[in-house]
Design a protein around this motif. Structure first.
Motif, PDB file in Angstrom:
ATOM      1  N   UNK A   1       0.832  -1.198   0.000  1.00  0.00           N
ATOM      2  CA  UNK A   1       0.000   0.000   0.000  1.00  0.00           C
ATOM      3  C   UNK A   1       0.870   1.253   0.000  1.00  0.00           C
ATOM      4  N   UNK A   2       0.450   2.244  -0.778  1.00  0.00           N
ATOM      5  CA  UNK A   2       1.084   3.560  -0.755  1.00  0.00           C
ATOM      6  C   UNK A   2       0.368   4.391   0.297  1.00  0.00           C
ATOM      7  N   UNK A   3       1.119   4.853   1.292  1.00  0.00           N
ATOM      8  CA  UNK A   3       0.519   5.556   2.412  1.00  0.00           C
ATOM      9  C   UNK A   3       1.608   6.338   3.137  1.00  0.00           C
ATOM     10  N   UNK A   4       1.372   6.740   4.376  1.00  0.00           N
ATOM     11  CA  UNK A   4       2.395   7.348   5.212  1.00  0.00           C
ATOM     12  C   UNK A   4       2.673   6.412   6.376  1.00  0.00           C
ATOM     13  N   UNK A   5       3.954   6.097   6.600  1.00  0.00           N
ATOM     14  CA  UNK A   5       4.299   5.120   7.628  1.00  0.00           C
ATOM     15  C   UNK A   5       5.720   5.362   8.102  1.00  0.00           C
ATOM     16  N   UNK A   6       5.961   5.079   9.364  1.00  0.00           N
ATOM     17  CA  UNK A   6       7.314   5.149   9.903  1.00  0.00           C
ATOM     18  C   UNK A   6       8.088   3.908   9.435  1.00  0.00           C
ATOM     19  N   UNK A   7       9.105   4.067   8.597  1.00  0.00           N
ATOM     20  CA  UNK A   7       9.821   2.913   8.065  1.00  0.00           C
ATOM     21  C   UNK A   7      10.641   2.157   9.106  1.00  0.00           C
ATOM     22  N   UNK A   8      10.587   2.648  10.345  1.00  0.00           N
ATOM     23  CA  UNK A   8      11.286   1.962  11.440  1.00  0.00           C
ATOM     24  C   UNK A   8      10.345   1.098  12.268  1.00  0.00           C
ATOM     25  N   UNK A   9       9.051   1.063  11.888  1.00  0.00           N
ATOM     26  CA  UNK A   9       8.014   0.500  12.758  1.00  0.00           C
ATOM     27  C   UNK A   9       7.359  -0.738  12.146  1.00  0.00           C
ATOM     28  N   UNK A  10       7.173  -1.767  12.995  1.00  0.00           N
ATOM     29  CA  UNK A  10       6.480  -3.000  12.614  1.00  0.00           C
ATOM     30  C   UNK A  10       5.352  -3.263  13.602  1.00  0.00           C
ATOM     31  N   UNK A  11       4.194  -3.667  13.092  1.00  0.00           N
ATOM     32  CA  UNK A  11       3.090  -4.116  13.944  1.00  0.00           C
ATOM     33  C   UNK A  11       2.815  -5.588  13.640  1.00  0.00           C
ATOM     34  N   UNK A  12       2.777  -6.392  14.688  1.00  0.00           N
ATOM     35  CA  UNK A  12       2.318  -7.773  14.592  1.00  0.00           C
ATOM     36  C   UNK A  12       1.090  -7.892  15.487  1.00  0.00           C
ATOM     37  N   UNK A  13      -0.041  -8.181  14.891  1.00  0.00           N
ATOM     38  CA  UNK A  13      -1.313  -8.182  15.604  1.00  0.00           C
ATOM     39  C   UNK A  13      -1.880  -9.597  15.648  1.00  0.00           C
ATOM     40  N   UNK A  14      -1.784 -10.229  16.811  1.00  0.00           N
ATOM     41  CA  UNK A  14      -2.190 -11.625  16.959  1.00  0.00           C
ATOM     42  C   UNK A  14      -3.689 -11.734  17.221  1.00  0.00           C
ATOM     43  N   UNK A  15      -4.297 -12.696  16.555  1.00  0.00           N
ATOM     44  CA  UNK A  15      -5.723 -12.970  16.712  1.00  0.00           C
ATOM     45  C   UNK A  15      -5.897 -14.445  17.096  1.00  0.00           C
ATOM     46  N   UNK A  16      -5.750 -14.762  18.393  1.00  0.00           N
ATOM     47  CA  UNK A  16      -5.747 -16.159  18.816  1.00  0.00           C
ATOM     48  C   UNK A  16      -7.047 -16.904  18.536  1.00  0.00           C
ATOM     49  N   UNK A  17      -8.163 -16.216  18.581  1.00  0.00           N
ATOM     50  CA  UNK A  17      -9.436 -16.902  18.331  1.00  0.00           C
ATOM     51  C   UNK A  17      -9.617 -17.290  16.871  1.00  0.00           C
ATOM     52  N   UNK A  18      -8.929 -16.586  15.978  1.00  0.00           N
ATOM     53  CA  UNK A  18      -9.018 -16.897  14.558  1.00  0.00           C
ATOM     54  C   UNK A  18      -7.835 -17.758  14.090  1.00  0.00           C
TER      55      UNK A  18
END
Length: 355
Positions: A149-166
């Motif tokens: 995606x083309x957007x605005x983002x901190x190139x130093x940042x990662x998000x890992x979002x866990x969804x245990x129920x899924x």
């Protein structure tokens, strides 16, 4: 009777197959490799954890895009931990197509014969299945999809979002070093409907990103449940074909590279003596095998018992040191034992039991 074509046959020239061809062709082995795609381009997998072998290859291929240092661990879109590696990040974001093409072209220049079609059970004195998620059936796999995606983002940042129920996760990490492109996607057990998965990823992007434009989309199966096997039916296995994936995060690049180097070293040491190669390959790949097995057991436990234990509450109470070791790919069984002695974590499990 199967015709022996070369010393070695490699089925598949993704990360693991190309690494193996590269390493062995440098030692003068005669190799025939099969892959239906002339220019490699696979969904996901643009992240590689830095080890001696992986760093050697990504530096030689000049494929590093950026090195993020700040990681946010989310559970159900709520931040539960943050890790700042302060310039010593274990994560490297790479141009994976460039990386694999470098390995392929180097192998070809070393004399590897590449046949651009599906492997049809051709055999060598040693035959290696390196077909990744396309080896075996789909029953142990999930569908993963990623968007650039083309957007605005901190190139130093990662998000890992866990969804245990899924039984899966969403991710967001930089796809360039300028903060203009991100790689976001996800994959979940039993969600094989492409339209439904696409919708969920886009909705997730809307929650976490500013205005964005879709640049590229790709999907692929990912093996998270298969048991490890290094040799079967007169054939060696490497990478995802061997069941070597870190199921918690879906990382397959480091296991692919490390297992391929382990098999290469075993073949170089024992030439074409199959039994000796088998035993030494197993010995050399012990670390990555243990990492993959532990990751798969944790993933399976979380998903299997989600209906009897509130896994969201359990993940919310995992201490920061555990996430640090997880991101550093240094989790060991002793860390699980240590986690099991953490009072807050024990209470989260007890309080999460559903009667």
């Amino acid at each position: 009777m199967v015709e022996i074509l070369k010393d070695l046959i490699i089925a598949g020239l993704g990360v693991s197959g190309s690494t193996l061809a590269y390493a062995l062709s440098n030692k003068g082995f005669k190799i025939t490799a099969y892959d239906p795609i002339k220019k490699y381009n696979k969904a996901c997998g643009e992240q590689i954890t830095g080890t001696k072998n992986t760093l050697n290859l990504i530096k030689k291929s000049d494929s590093i895009v950026t090195i993020p240092n700040y990681f946010s661990i989310y559970v159900n879109n709520k931040e539960k931990a943050n890790i700042n590696f302060g310039g010593s990040s274990p994560w490297y974001i790479v141009n994976k197509s460039k990386f694999v093409q470098y390995l392929r072209e180097s192998s070809i220049s070393n004399g590897v014969e590449v046949i651009y079609r599906n492997w049809k059970n051709e055999r060598g004195i040693i035959t290696v299945d390196a077909r990744g998620p396309f080896s075996g059936s789909l029953k142990n796999k999930i569908l993963v999809k990623r968007y650039i995606l083309k957007t605005e983002w901190d190139p130093n940042h990662v998000i890992l979002d866990f969804r245990p129920n899924e039984g899966g996760l969403y991710w967001i990490f930089p796809a360039d070093n300028d903060g203009r492109l991100v790689n976001t996607g996800g994959g979940f057990v039993n969600l094989w409907n492409d339209e439904a998965l696409s919708k969920s990823i886009i909705e997730y992007a809307k929650l976490n990103l500013k205005n964005f434009e879709i640049i590229d989309v790709k999907a692929a199966p990912l093996d998270v449940f298969s048991q490890y096997k290094h040799y079967s039916d007169n054939m060696f296995y490497v990478g995802e074909a061997a069941g070597l994936v870190l199921a918690i995060s879906g990382e397959g690049n480091r296991p692919a590279i490390e297992s391929s180097y382990a098999l290469s070293d075993a073949i170089v040491k024992y030439a074409l003596e199959i039994n000796d190669v088998k035993n030494y390959y197993l010995k050399l790949s012990k670390k990555i095998v243990n990492d993959s097995i532990l990751s798969r057991k944790l993933f399976t436990f979380t998903y299997k018992y989600r209906k009897s234990i509130d896994m969201v509450n359990v993940l919310n109470n995992i201490p920061k040191w555990f996430w640090y070791k997880y991101l550093s790919v240094n989790l060991e069984i002793n860390d699980i034992i240590k986690l099991g002695s953490d009072l807050n974590f024990i209470l989260s499990v007890i309080n999460g039991i559903k009667y």
